[in-house]
Design a protein around this motif. Sequence first.
Motif, PDB file in Angstrom:
ATOM      1  N   THR A   1       0.509  -0.873   0.144  1.00 20.45           N
ATOM      2  CA  THR A   1       0.003   0.216   0.238  1.00 20.45           C
ATOM      3  C   THR A   1       0.694   1.150  -0.110  1.00 20.45           C
ATOM      4  OG1 THR A   1      -1.464   1.359   1.366  1.00 20.45           O
ATOM      5  CG2 THR A   1      -0.086  -0.315   2.446  1.00 20.45           C
TER       6      THR A   1
ATOM      7  N   SER B   1      -4.876   2.036  -3.082  1.00 22.02           N
ATOM      8  CA  SER B   1      -4.274   0.821  -1.853  1.00 22.02           C
ATOM      9  C   SER B   1      -5.129   0.375  -1.333  1.00 22.02           C
ATOM     10  CB  SER B   1      -3.197   1.307  -1.894  1.00 22.02           C
ATOM     11  OG  SER B   1      -2.132   1.566  -2.797  1.00 22.02           O
ATOM     12  N   ASP B   2      -6.046   1.536  -0.680  1.00 19.78           N
ATOM     13  CA  ASP B   2      -6.555   0.753   0.126  1.00 19.78           C
ATOM     14  C   ASP B   2      -8.168  -0.142  -0.283  1.00 19.78           C
ATOM     15  OD1 ASP B   2      -6.025   2.630   2.035  1.00 19.78           O
ATOM     16  OD2 ASP B   2      -7.657   3.769   2.289  1.00 19.78           O
TER      17      ASP B   2
ATOM     18  N   VAL C   1      -5.934  -3.459  -0.038  1.00 21.83           N
ATOM     19  CA  VAL C   1      -5.780  -3.923   1.498  1.00 21.83           C
ATOM     20  C   VAL C   1      -7.227  -4.458   1.610  1.00 21.83           C
ATOM     21  CG1 VAL C   1      -5.448  -2.841   3.859  1.00 21.83           C
ATOM     22  CG2 VAL C   1      -3.847  -2.523   1.859  1.00 21.83           C
TER      23      VAL C   1
ATOM     24  N   HIS D   1       4.482  -1.218   3.608  1.00 18.06           N
ATOM     25  CA  HIS D   1       4.250   0.107   2.830  1.00 18.06           C
ATOM     26  C   HIS D   1       5.827   0.506   2.704  1.00 18.06           C
ATOM     27  CE1 HIS D   1       3.508   3.939   2.551  1.00 18.06           C
ATOM     28  NE2 HIS D   1       4.317   5.078   3.279  1.00 18.06           N
TER      29      HIS D   1
ATOM     30  N   GLY E   1      -2.785  -1.804  -5.503  1.00 19.51           N
ATOM     31  CA  GLY E   1      -3.649  -1.497  -6.063  1.00 19.51           C
ATOM     32  C   GLY E   1      -4.073  -1.294  -7.512  1.00 19.51           C
TER      33      GLY E   1
END
Length: 289
Positions: free
Chosen positions: A17, A23-24, A27, A45, A110
């Motif tokens: 992420t 990117s959320d 996750v 990260h 993502g």
Amino acid sequence: MTTAAAASAPSRVLVATDLSARSDRAVERAILLPKQTGSAVTILHVVDAELPRRTADRLVDEAKVLIGEHVATLKGAEAMAPDIEVVLGTDYKAIEDVARKSGSDLIVLGVHRNETRELFRGTTAERVIRSRACQVLMVKARPKSAYRRIMVAVDFSDCSRRAIEFAVKLFPNADFHLVHAFDVPFKAFLRSEDTRQEVSRSHEEEMDRFLKGDFPALLPLLQAVPARVFPVLKQGPVRDVIEDQVDQLKPDLLVLGTHGRSGIAHAVMGSVAEDLLSYPPCDILAVRP
């Protein structure tokens, strides 16, 4: 027929992420996967190692807090207890390094908006897909449930076989639409409808032989719930057929088998696969040999 070793479902999933909204989504999808696979999850990260040390240390601490707060809002995440790692490094190199050290066999990323194949080249996603012998799931949509309708691009190769095996083991409760595009050679000169039908029957027979081949994961599914595997054969250019079937089927996930180590340009559908990965119509799972 001699084939590559059967793919297995991942034991550990690594999701990278950059703390963006896109990117959320990755996750959130990664948090859903253990319910289907029993796999463990690491959330990663990467902080730029070129930053001044004091700035980098501050960003590391902030990232851990932000990831922890996001995970705390996700249903079921507390029971899964994902590992959170924040490291200094270069994005794709750090992702590969952590994946190797953690024993991850699926990387979740993502999707970032890229309008052309040229813009996709050199991105973190493209480099991870190209350089690591690992499966990569690119997440575009915000997940609401497990994948239910999966489309697999098929060219009857061992790479297609491995892609199907991996997807079936990863998502055993989904419906699978196996899409094969074919063209009639010299069709501009063939006026006979019988000839066209003969070519179509030939591909149908090849699909049948393909499905009856060495498929340790798929065969039990075919025997138990045959109505959940749908062979789709369509005449036309690969790009047109795939785009048309994505529009019609509206799959939750598109699966592509990729060839070799020379990059995604040599994926099962050639430049078409690279276009799909650069501007995906939905979530895409890239399965390597």
